[in-house]
Design a protein around this motif. Structure first.
Motif, PDB file in Angstrom:
ATOM      1  N   GLU A 201       0.821  -1.229   0.000  1.00 33.25           N
ATOM      2  CA  GLU A 201       0.000   0.000   0.000  1.00 33.25           C
ATOM      3  C   GLU A 201       0.848   1.270   0.000  1.00 33.25           C
ATOM      4  O   GLU A 201       0.341   2.357  -0.264  1.00 33.25           O
ATOM      5  N   GLU A 202       2.127   1.132   0.282  1.00 32.00           N
ATOM      6  CA  GLU A 202       2.968   2.339   0.322  1.00 32.00           C
ATOM      7  C   GLU A 202       3.567   2.677  -1.043  1.00 32.00           C
ATOM      8  O   GLU A 202       4.141   3.745  -1.225  1.00 32.00           O
ATOM      9  N   VAL A 203       3.469   1.752  -1.998  1.00 34.65           N
ATOM     10  CA  VAL A 203       4.133   2.012  -3.285  1.00 34.65           C
ATOM     11  C   VAL A 203       3.457   3.210  -3.951  1.00 34.65           C
ATOM     12  O   VAL A 203       2.243   3.225  -4.135  1.00 34.65           O
ATOM     13  N   PRO A 204       4.228   4.241  -4.310  1.00 38.76           N
ATOM     14  CA  PRO A 204       3.598   5.419  -4.906  1.00 38.76           C
ATOM     15  C   PRO A 204       3.147   5.158  -6.341  1.00 38.76           C
ATOM     16  O   PRO A 204       3.686   4.295  -7.033  1.00 38.76           O
ATOM     17  N   MET A 205       2.163   5.933  -6.782  1.00 39.47           N
ATOM     18  CA  MET A 205       1.897   6.043  -8.222  1.00 39.47           C
ATOM     19  C   MET A 205       2.881   7.115  -8.700  1.00 39.47           C
ATOM     20  O   MET A 205       3.173   8.055  -7.951  1.00 39.47           O
ATOM     21  N   PRO A 206       3.385   6.996  -9.934  1.00 33.72           N
ATOM     22  CA  PRO A 206       4.400   7.973 -10.365  1.00 33.72           C
ATOM     23  C   PRO A 206       3.782   9.333 -10.708  1.00 33.72           C
ATOM     24  O   PRO A 206       3.763   9.757 -11.854  1.00 33.72           O
ATOM     25  N   MET A 207       3.302  10.002  -9.662  1.00 35.24           N
ATOM     26  CA  MET A 207       2.711  11.329  -9.858  1.00 35.24           C
ATOM     27  C   MET A 207       3.828  12.358  -9.860  1.00 35.24           C
ATOM     28  O   MET A 207       4.982  12.042  -9.586  1.00 35.24           O
ATOM     29  N   ARG A 208       3.465  13.593 -10.162  1.00 34.38           N
ATOM     30  CA  ARG A 208       4.488  14.629 -10.263  1.00 34.38           C
ATOM     31  C   ARG A 208       5.253  14.745  -8.947  1.00 34.38           C
ATOM     32  O   ARG A 208       4.657  14.844  -7.877  1.00 34.38           O
ATOM     33  N   ALA A 209       6.578  14.689  -9.057  1.00 32.97           N
ATOM     34  CA  ALA A 209       7.447  14.650  -7.875  1.00 32.97           C
ATOM     35  C   ALA A 209       8.641  15.561  -8.152  1.00 32.97           C
ATOM     36  O   ALA A 209       8.822  16.008  -9.289  1.00 32.97           O
ATOM     37  N   PRO A 210       9.470  15.850  -7.134  1.00 35.25           N
ATOM     38  CA  PRO A 210      10.586  16.780  -7.373  1.00 35.25           C
ATOM     39  C   PRO A 210      11.500  16.330  -8.513  1.00 35.25           C
ATOM     40  O   PRO A 210      12.010  17.147  -9.271  1.00 35.25           O
ATOM     41  N   THR A 211      11.749  15.039  -8.626  1.00 33.19           N
ATOM     42  CA  THR A 211      12.539  14.566  -9.771  1.00 33.19           C
ATOM     43  C   THR A 211      11.993  13.201 -10.182  1.00 33.19           C
ATOM     44  O   THR A 211      10.929  12.785  -9.722  1.00 33.19           O
ATOM     45  N   VAL A 212      12.738  12.534 -11.062  1.00 29.10           N
ATOM     46  CA  VAL A 212      12.216  11.315 -11.685  1.00 29.10           C
ATOM     47  C   VAL A 212      11.949  10.193 -10.675  1.00 29.10           C
ATOM     48  O   VAL A 212      12.697  10.024  -9.710  1.00 29.10           O
ATOM     49  N   HIS A 213      10.915   9.447 -10.961  1.00 28.57           N
ATOM     50  CA  HIS A 213      10.644   8.240 -10.177  1.00 28.57           C
ATOM     51  C   HIS A 213      11.609   7.147 -10.616  1.00 28.57           C
ATOM     52  O   HIS A 213      12.243   7.229 -11.675  1.00 28.57           O
ATOM     53  N   ASN A 214      11.651   6.093  -9.838  1.00 28.59           N
ATOM     54  CA  ASN A 214      12.480   4.940 -10.167  1.00 28.59           C
ATOM     55  C   ASN A 214      12.049   4.354 -11.528  1.00 28.59           C
ATOM     56  O   ASN A 214      10.872   4.070 -11.736  1.00 28.59           O
ATOM     57  N   PRO A 215      13.006   4.184 -12.462  1.00 28.85           N
ATOM     58  CA  PRO A 215      12.629   3.709 -13.807  1.00 28.85           C
ATOM     59  C   PRO A 215      11.927   2.354 -13.810  1.00 28.85           C
ATOM     60  O   PRO A 215      11.049   2.102 -14.636  1.00 28.85           O
ATOM     61  N   ALA A 216      12.315   1.470 -12.874  1.00 28.78           N
ATOM     62  CA  ALA A 216      11.663   0.153 -12.842  1.00 28.78           C
ATOM     63  C   ALA A 216      10.218   0.296 -12.374  1.00 28.78           C
ATOM     64  O   ALA A 216       9.325  -0.426 -12.839  1.00 28.78           O
ATOM     65  N   LEU A 217       9.981   1.249 -11.498  1.00 29.29           N
ATOM     66  CA  LEU A 217       8.614   1.478 -11.036  1.00 29.29           C
ATOM     67  C   LEU A 217       7.775   2.063 -12.180  1.00 29.29           C
ATOM     68  O   LEU A 217       6.631   1.649 -12.404  1.00 29.29           O
ATOM     69  N   ILE A 218       8.372   2.990 -12.926  1.00 28.83           N
ATOM     70  CA  ILE A 218       7.627   3.581 -14.047  1.00 28.83           C
ATOM     71  C   ILE A 218       7.289   2.508 -15.077  1.00 28.83           C
ATOM     72  O   ILE A 218       6.178   2.459 -15.606  1.00 28.83           O
ATOM     73  N   LEU A 219       8.252   1.624 -15.335  1.00 26.71           N
ATOM     74  CA  LEU A 219       8.006   0.566 -16.314  1.00 26.71           C
ATOM     75  C   LEU A 219       6.828  -0.309 -15.867  1.00 26.71           C
ATOM     76  O   LEU A 219       5.935  -0.627 -16.661  1.00 26.71           O
TER      77      LEU A 219
END
Ligand code: GAL
Length: 703
Positions: A201-219
């Motif tokens: 439940e803690e895993v974020p959705m890749p919403m707008r953040a200060p910098t890039v999200h983890n590429p594996a998470l985005i994939l």
């Protein structure tokens, strides 16, 4: 062959047309004009939910039945769309939770199409209800030959939605994939920047953040969003199959450009359909590639209304569009050329968008077959009627014909998604541009091409090209090895196997899992600024017509078993291999460690033709596009002149031309935008001898 238009009868009721006494009078006139133009199909209803159900639970399908009855009187078949692309305003007012939320957390409001999230349970429930009511009300109409599900799924950037229900589904998806939080943390590499989680439940959705999200998470997010869109269409397909088992389902796709896996999407459909964005500003190859992709998305299990294998172009522009800076008219002859281009590449249905330019709404300056006045005495209607006449002639001979390429280009959405991550070795490398250099070289040499995923059955192809498979799963690498082992020729390139399916860089050398296949190892790679070039020195038989350059990216290769075809001429890796070939099992693996200008890819296509025994369909000037549809007993060639000048062809043996019913022999000037459809009785096997004979039969020079 289906030939028709996208018809919006709801636009043409009094006061927009018809009379006060007979508000729907225009529909009859439209059907008469369609029939007279040779049309036999319309697609309707894709945005009609608010008209079918103006208030919750009050359904009105009677008007659409009346339209279908009129179509019946004129022998025009109907594809009906489920209207879920445009939820009614009352639904969003009652359940604002269906509205999509963007990456900034802002709600995208109602009042237009696509205002829904595909993760909303409420939207799924209402979708089921309206689709069921629609199928119950109109599914038994004799004119109904297919359903289109929704319209332009994922359009206007709605593939991703960041609602709370999406978050819930995202976590469930991750839980199913990884089982334990430990697996998740490891596979997504969440130790980086210390972003580990203790619960799914803690895993974020890749919403707008200060910098890039983890590429594996985005994939994984892209995979999840793709699965969501496919599941939403799949749910409708399943429901329609249950309610109307004899009616095939499709949906209108864009060629690979939406953010879902188009191959997976095609898997939920009985046949695929395209919204074509062909334009004269494009090169012929750029238009052709969309059709080749469509044909490739579904290679088996195709169920079309007439049983013909193939895809439909369900929206082919009839005139100008309304979304460019300047929306020029399509010049006379262009619609006809585009129509033949799509047919020549395997389409079995072509429908023009719009039937009539609407007087209302945001697309009112979009060119239709008819203009705002509805008058048939216009240039576009005349041109389309001419095509309609021709299609009547061609339909029977195209029956059971197929396009059967011997070359294939590999494309994987997961790879493209991985490459979309902004922090790459260079921002000047563009995957699609790389793909198109190979495609264009083959297209302009009139060598037909399919597309496929690395996991597809490749055994039918003599040549497989795998441009920049940056993300390569171990299983994919094994299948490529098997293909070559069994005698295939594979072309691989730089930027291959840099990460595995988890987006983790391998520690066993590059290209990941393929070093043995290519007989080499990439020690380092050197991305180059766009204005700098290295040069290539060729060895052996490669037919270099120019002094080719290496640019954008240079792999520094240590050869093991491979043979070197070219080396770099400059820099600290001067003399090192840049271009190699390796024998592997019964086949060959070619490796290109650099990007080059288009001229290199043309030479490469010529060299590969020799290497793999491939023959161009006909020998004609490059400005003439040739495609072939073949059946057991004949080959039908389409010759299209995309240029502003006529092209002189010379026929050494008489050939029958279908559109004019004439026999062509000697010199023939194919006019600008001209089309020829030639017939050849084929013994069935495309043997080399036959190809040579054809090359002798027709030879051409530009006039
Ligand atoms: C299509 C869409 C149509 C229309 C068209 C405009 O993708 O399905 O409804 O908007 O684009 O080009």
């Amino acid at each position: 062959m289906y030939f028709g238009a996208d018809y919006h009868p709801e636009h043409w009721v009094h006061p927009y047309d018809g009379t006060e006494e007979e508000p729907e009078a225009r529909w009859l006139r439209d059907a008469q004009l369609m029939k007279a133009a040779g049309m036999n199909v319309v697609r309707m209803g894709e945005f009609c939910w608010g008209l079918y159900e103006p208030e919750e639970g009050r359904y009105r399908f009677d008007w659409m039945r009346r339209v279908m009855d009129i179509m019946k009187m004129h022998d025009i078949q109907v594809v009906l769309a489920t209207p879920t692309a445009a939820p009614p305003v009352w639904l969003a007012r009652k359940h604002p939770e269906i509205l999509p939320v963007d990456e900034n957390g802002l709600v995208l409001h109602e009042g237009t199409r696509h205002a829904y999230s595909m993760n909303s349970d409420v939207y799924w429930e209402y979708t089921r209800k309206i689709v069921t009511e629609l199928a119950k009300a109109l599914g038994d109409h004799p004119q109904l030959i297919a359903w289109q599900i929704d319209n332009g799924i994922g359009g206007h950037g709605t593939e991703f939605s960041f609602n709370e229900e999406t978050r819930r589904d995202w976590h469930a998806w991750l839980r199913q994939k990884y089982g334990t939080v430990e697996n998740l943390n490891n596979a997504l590499g969440l130790r980086f920047w210390g972003q580990v989680v203790a619960r799914f439940e803690e895993v974020p959705m890749p919403m707008r953040a200060p910098t890039v999200h983890n590429p594996a998470l985005i994939l994984d997010w892209m995979r999840f969003a793709s699965d969501t869109a496919v599941a939403y269409v799949g749910m409708q397909a399943e429901l329609l199959h249950e309610l109307t088992p004899n009616v095939p389902v499709t949906t209108n796709l864009r060629a690979l450009s939406r953010h879902y896996d188009h191959f997976d999407m095609a898997g939920t459909l009985d046949f695929v359909a395209l919204d074509s964005y062909a334009t004269m500003a494009n090169r012929p190859a750029e238009n052709a590639v969309e059709f080749d992709i469509m044909r490739s998305l579904k290679k088996g299990g195709v169920r079309t209304p007439d049983g013909q294998e193939g895809f439909w172009v369900i929206e082919q522009k009839a005139g100008n569009v309304n979304w460019q800076d300047v929306n020029s008219l399509l010049r006379p002859g262009v619609v006809r050329l585009f129509t033949y281009q799509l047919i020549s590449r395997g389409a079995t249905g072509a429908l023009y968008f719009f039937w009539r330019s609407p007087r209302i709404g945001s697309e009112k300056f979009y060119g239709g077959v008819l203009g705002h006045d509805g008058d048939a005495d216009n240039r576009v209607y005349r041109e389309i009627s001419q095509i309609g006449e021709e299609i009547k002639l061609l339909g029977p001979i195209l029956k059971d014909t197929k396009v059967e390429p011997e070359v294939c280009i590999l494309f994987s959405h997961e790879n493209v998604w991985a490459l979309k991550f902004p922090m790459q070795p260079t921002k000047y490398f563009h995957q699609w541009d790389h793909v198109m250099r190979f495609y264009r070289a083959l297209h302009d040499r009139n060598i037909p091409v399919d597309f496929a995923r690395p996991t597809d059955d490749l055994s039918r192809y003599k040549l497989v090209i795998a441009p920049s498979l940056h993300l390569l799963a171990g299983g994919e690498a094994d299948l490529l090895k098997l293909y070559v082992q069994n005698g295939g020729t594979l072309v691989g390139t730089f930027n291959t196997g840099l990460v595995d399916e988890h987006n983790i860089a391998p520690r066993t050398g590059c290209p990941h899992d393929l070093t043995e296949l290519f007989g080499l190892e990439v020690e380092e790679f050197d991305p180059r600024p766009p204005d700098e070039e290295n040069h290539l020195i060729f060895r052996g038989s490669f037919p270099a017509s120019h002094a080719h350059c290496a640019k954008i990216w240079c792999d520094i290769i240590t050869p093991r078993e491979c043979e070197t075809l070219a080396t770099y001429s400059r820099d600290f890796y001067a003399g090192k291999p840049a271009f190699t070939i390796n024998e592997f099992g019964l086949g060959k693996a070619v490796y290109i460690g650099f990007m080059s200008d288009q001229a290199f890819y043309f030479d490469l296509a010529d060299w590969l033709r020799q290497l793999c025994g491939l023959f161009p369909l006909l020998r004609v000037p490059e400005s003439v596009e040739v495609s072939m549809r073949r059946s057991k007993d004949r080959n039908i060639y389409f010759l299209l002149n995309h240029q502003k000048n006529s092209v002189r062809l010379h026929f050494y043996k008489p050939m029958h031309e279908y559109l004019t019913g004439t026999t062509l022999t000697g010199n023939y000037d194919l006019p600008p935008l001209g089309v020829l459809v030639l017939d050849e009785k084929a013994p069935g096997d495309r043997a080399a001898a036959q190809a040579e004979e054809r090359e002798e039969a027709i030879e051409a020079q530009s006039s």
